[in-house]
Design a protein around this motif. Structure first.
Motif, PDB file in Angstrom:
ATOM      1  N   LYS A  62      -9.011   4.229   2.926  1.00 20.23           N
ATOM      2  CA  LYS A  62     -10.118   4.881   2.214  1.00 20.23           C
ATOM      3  C   LYS A  62     -10.752   5.991   3.053  1.00 20.23           C
ATOM      4  CE  LYS A  62     -11.426   0.765  -0.443  1.00 20.23           C
ATOM      5  NZ  LYS A  62     -12.466  -0.275  -0.609  1.00 20.23           N
ATOM      6  N   PHE A  89       0.816  -1.218   0.000  1.00 18.28           N
ATOM      7  CA  PHE A  89       0.000   0.000   0.000  1.00 18.28           C
ATOM      8  C   PHE A  89       0.853   1.274   0.000  1.00 18.28           C
ATOM      9  CE2 PHE A  89      -2.658  -3.283   1.854  1.00 18.28           C
ATOM     10  CZ  PHE A  89      -3.854  -3.109   1.188  1.00 18.28           C
ATOM     11  N   SER A 121      -6.747  -1.450   3.791  1.00 16.90           N
ATOM     12  CA  SER A 121      -7.418  -0.825   2.652  1.00 16.90           C
ATOM     13  C   SER A 121      -8.616  -0.004   3.115  1.00 16.90           C
ATOM     14  CB  SER A 121      -7.863  -1.908   1.669  1.00 16.90           C
ATOM     15  OG  SER A 121      -8.636  -1.358   0.624  1.00 16.90           O
ATOM     16  N   PRO A 140      -7.154  -6.690  -1.421  1.00 17.57           N
ATOM     17  CA  PRO A 140      -8.397  -6.463  -0.667  1.00 17.57           C
ATOM     18  C   PRO A 140      -9.610  -6.554  -1.546  1.00 17.57           C
ATOM     19  CG  PRO A 140      -7.317  -4.377  -1.106  1.00 17.57           C
ATOM     20  CD  PRO A 140      -6.399  -5.436  -1.652  1.00 17.57           C
ATOM     21  N   ASN A 194      -7.191  -6.110   4.034  1.00 22.61           N
ATOM     22  CA  ASN A 194      -8.534  -5.534   3.950  1.00 22.61           C
ATOM     23  C   ASN A 194      -8.740  -4.461   5.006  1.00 22.61           C
ATOM     24  OD1 ASN A 194      -8.976  -7.284   1.880  1.00 22.61           O
ATOM     25  ND2 ASN A 194     -10.622  -8.435   2.866  1.00 22.61           N
ATOM     26  N   SER A 214      -0.657   3.971  -2.244  1.00 18.41           N
ATOM     27  CA  SER A 214      -1.887   4.559  -1.710  1.00 18.41           C
ATOM     28  C   SER A 214      -1.597   5.423  -0.489  1.00 18.41           C
ATOM     29  CB  SER A 214      -2.870   3.449  -1.329  1.00 18.41           C
ATOM     30  OG  SER A 214      -3.205   2.669  -2.450  1.00 18.41           O
TER      31      SER A 214
END
Length: 481
Positions: A367, A328, A363, A480, A360, A331
Motif C-alpha cells: 500500500k 499478491f 499488504s 490481510p 498483513n 497487486s
C-alpha cells in the motif's frame, strides 16, 4: 464476642499490641521465675547455714558440760545463745530419752525434705526445719541427743510477699505495655490510614490522582510506588478501552448507516425485484465486512488475554513467504513492485497464523511502497528468536506514527479511513500473532525506507498445551485485515 475476636484478628493495630504484650510476657515471666527461685534458694541456703551454725554452738556447750557435768551452766549458755533468735528452738535429751532442755511437751520428729535434715513438729503445730545430733555412749555422758529447729514461716511469708509484688508489678507492666503499644501502633499506622483516605478519593472523575509518596516511611514507599504503577497501567488500559469503544462505534457506524439507508431505499416506493436484489447484495456485503471486523477484534482480544498458538510445526519461513507472495501477484504487478527474500530460518509455529502475519506485512508494504521499487523480506535468526521484517521504499514516517503503528484501528494514512479501504487492524493482528508465539513487533524508518516486522520465539514450551483454545483463523490464511 466472636465479632470482636474477628475484628481483632483483622486489625493490624490489634495484632501489633498483642505482639507487644506477648513479647513482654515472654521476657517478664522467665525473669520473674528466675528472681523468685533465686530468692527461695538463697533463703534455703541461709536457713541451712543458720542451723549448722547453731548446731555447732550447741555441740560446743554440750562438750563443756560433758567435762564439768554442770547442767545449769549448759541451760544458761543456751538461753544466752537463743536471745534474739525467736525462730530457733533447741531440745536436749539424756541417755534415757528424758528432756533436759527445751519447750515441753516433746516435739514430733519426722524425716526431712532435705537430706541430713529433719522435720520437727512443735506442740503448737508449727513445722520447723531441723537437724539432729547424737553423741556416743559413755558412763559420764550427760546429753545423748539434741535437736535444733528453725521456724521458716517468716521466710515463707517473705517469699509470698515477693511473689505478690512480682505479680502486681508484672500486671501493671503488662497493662502499661498494652497502653503504650496501642499508642505506638496507632501512631505508626497513621501513614496507612492516610493512604487509605487518599485511595478512597481516587475514582473515575479523578483518574490522574495518585497516592502521595511517603518521605518518612521506607516500608510504605515501595508499596505506594507499586500501587501508583498499577494505577498508571490501569489508567492506560482505561484510556485504551475508551479509545477502543470509540473506534468500534466509529467503525460500525458507517456500515450500519449504509445498511439502514440501503434498506430504506429498497422498501421505499415501487422498486423492481432487481433493485431490491441489488440493495440486499450491498447490505450482505456490508454485513460480511462487519463480520470480518468483529472476528478480527475477537482475535486480537484473545491474544491480549494471553492465548497462545497451538498446532505448531516446523516450517521454513522463506518458503512460507514465497507461498504468501503468490497471493499478491496481481497487486505487485499493478504497482510494478518486486519482492526479494533475504536468508531463511526454521521455526515451530502455527503455519496459518504465521502466513497471515506475513500477508498483513506484505499488504501494508504494498500500500505504501513507491511504484517500481522492491520489497525486501529479511529473515534474521537472533538466537532465541527469529525476526521476519518487510522493507519498502516510500515516504518518511514520523516516530510518533511508528510508535502507534500496531495499535488497533490506527491508520498512518487517515485518508484511507474515509474510503473504508482499511479498518486499521492489519498490524494489530500481526502483533497478536507475535504474542501468541511469545514474540514481539518492531517498526523502523531510516530515510525513506520503512521496515516493519515481527518475531517468533524458538522455544517450543506449551506447543501441545491441551487446555489452550483453538484459534479462530480466516478462511484464507493470507487474507490481510
Amino acid at each position: 464476642m466472636a465479632f470482636s475476636a474477628r475484628l481483632a484478628a483483622r486489625s493490624i493495630a490489634a495484632r501489633l499490641v498483642a505482639g507487644f504484650a506477648a513479647a513482654y510476657i515472654l521476657v517478664l515471666v522467665p525473669v520473674a521465675i528466675f528472681q523468685y527461685r533465686s530468692l527461695s534458694e538463697d533463703l534455703h541456703r541461709s536457713d541451712a547455714d543458720t542451723l549448722r551454725g547453731k548446731l555447732k554452738v550447741v555441740e560446743h556447750f554440750v562438750d563443756e558440760t560433758t567435762v564439768t557435768g554442770d547442767i545449769g551452766a549448759l541451760k544458761h549458755h543456751l538461753d544466752d545463745a537463743l536471745i534474739g533468735h525467736d525462730d530457733l528452738s533447741v531440745w536436749l535429751f539424756d541417755k534415757d530419752g528424758r528432756l533436759l532442755y527445751g519447750a515441753s511437751p516433746m516435739p514430733v520428729v519426722r524425716a526431712g525434705r532435705v537430706e541430713g535434715q529433719v522435720s520437727i513438729v512443735r506442740s503448737d503445730g508449727a513445722v520447723l526445719d531441723g537437724v539432729r545430733r547424737r553423741w556416743s555412749k559413755g558412763d559420764a555422758d550427760v546429753v545423748r541427743e539434741g535437736l535444733v529447729g528453725l521456724d521458716t514461716r517468716p521466710r515463707q511469708r517473705l517469699l509470698k510477699l515477693q511473689g505478690q509484688s512480682i505479680a502486681w508489678i508484672g500486671g501493671a507492666g503488662l497493662l502499661a505495655a498494652i497502653v503504650l503499644g496501642t499508642v505506638v501502633a496507632l501512631h505508626g499506622l497513621r501513614p496507612i490510614r492516610r493512604l487509605s483516605r487518599e485511595a478512597s478519593r481516587i475514582n473515575a472523575s479523578s483518574p490522574t490522582q495518585r497516592l502521595s509518596r511517603p518521605t518518612d516511611n521506607t516500608e510504605l514507599e515501595g508499596l505506594v510506588t507499586s500501587f501508583n504503577g498499577v494505577l498508571d497501567r490501569m489508567s492506560v488500559i482505561y484510556r485504551q478501552m475508551e479509545a477502543f469503544n470509540a473506534d468500534v462505534a466509529h467503525e460500525l457506524r458507517t456500515p450500519l448507516a449504509n445498511l439502514i439507508s440501503g434498506f430504506e431505499l429498497a422498501i421505499s416506493g415501487n422498486r423492481s425485484p432487481n433493485e431490491i436484489k441489488d440493495a440486499l447484495a450491498d447490505g450482505l456485503e456490508e454485513l460480511q465486512s462487519m463480520k470480518t471486523l468483529i472476528n478480527d477484534m475477537l482475535f486480537v482480544a484473545r491474544a491480549d488475554e494471553g492465548e497462545r498458538a497451538t498446532d505448531r510445526q516446523a516450517m521454513s519461513l522463506a518458503a512460507e513467504v514465497r507461498s504468501t507472495v503468490e497471493y499478491f501477484d496481481a497487486s505487485l504487478e499493478e504497482r510494478s513492485l518486486s519482492v526479494r527474500i533475504e536468508d531463511d530460518a526454521t521455526v515451530h509455529g502455527n503455519v496459518r497464523l504465521v502466513r497471515r502475519a506475513i500477508a498483513n506485512l506484505l499488504s501494508n508494504a504494498i500500500k505504501f511502497a513507491t511504484e517500481h521499487s522492491a520489497l525486501v523480506v529479511f529473515i534474521e535468526d537472533q538466537g532465541d528468536a527469529v525476526w521476519v521484517k518487510v522493507s519498502n521504499q516510500g515516504t518518511s514516517v514520523p516516530q510518533d506514527v511508528l510508535d502507534r503503528m500496531f495499535v488497533r484501528f490506527f491508520r498512518g494514512d487517515p485518508s484511507r479511513a474515509a474510503t473504508g479501504e482499511s479498518h486499521g487492524l492489519g498490524l494489530a493482528i500481526v502483533k497478536a500473532i507475535a504474542q501468541m508465539h511469545d514474540g514481539d513487533v518492531r517498526a523502523e524508518c531510516v530515510g525513506n525506507t520503512v521496515v516493519v516486522g515481527f518475531s517468533l520465539k524458538k522455544s517450543r514450551e506449551n506447543d501441545n498445551d491441551p487446555h489452550a483454545r483453538d484459534r479462530a483463523t480466516p478462511a484464507s490464511p493470507v487474507s490481510p485485515r
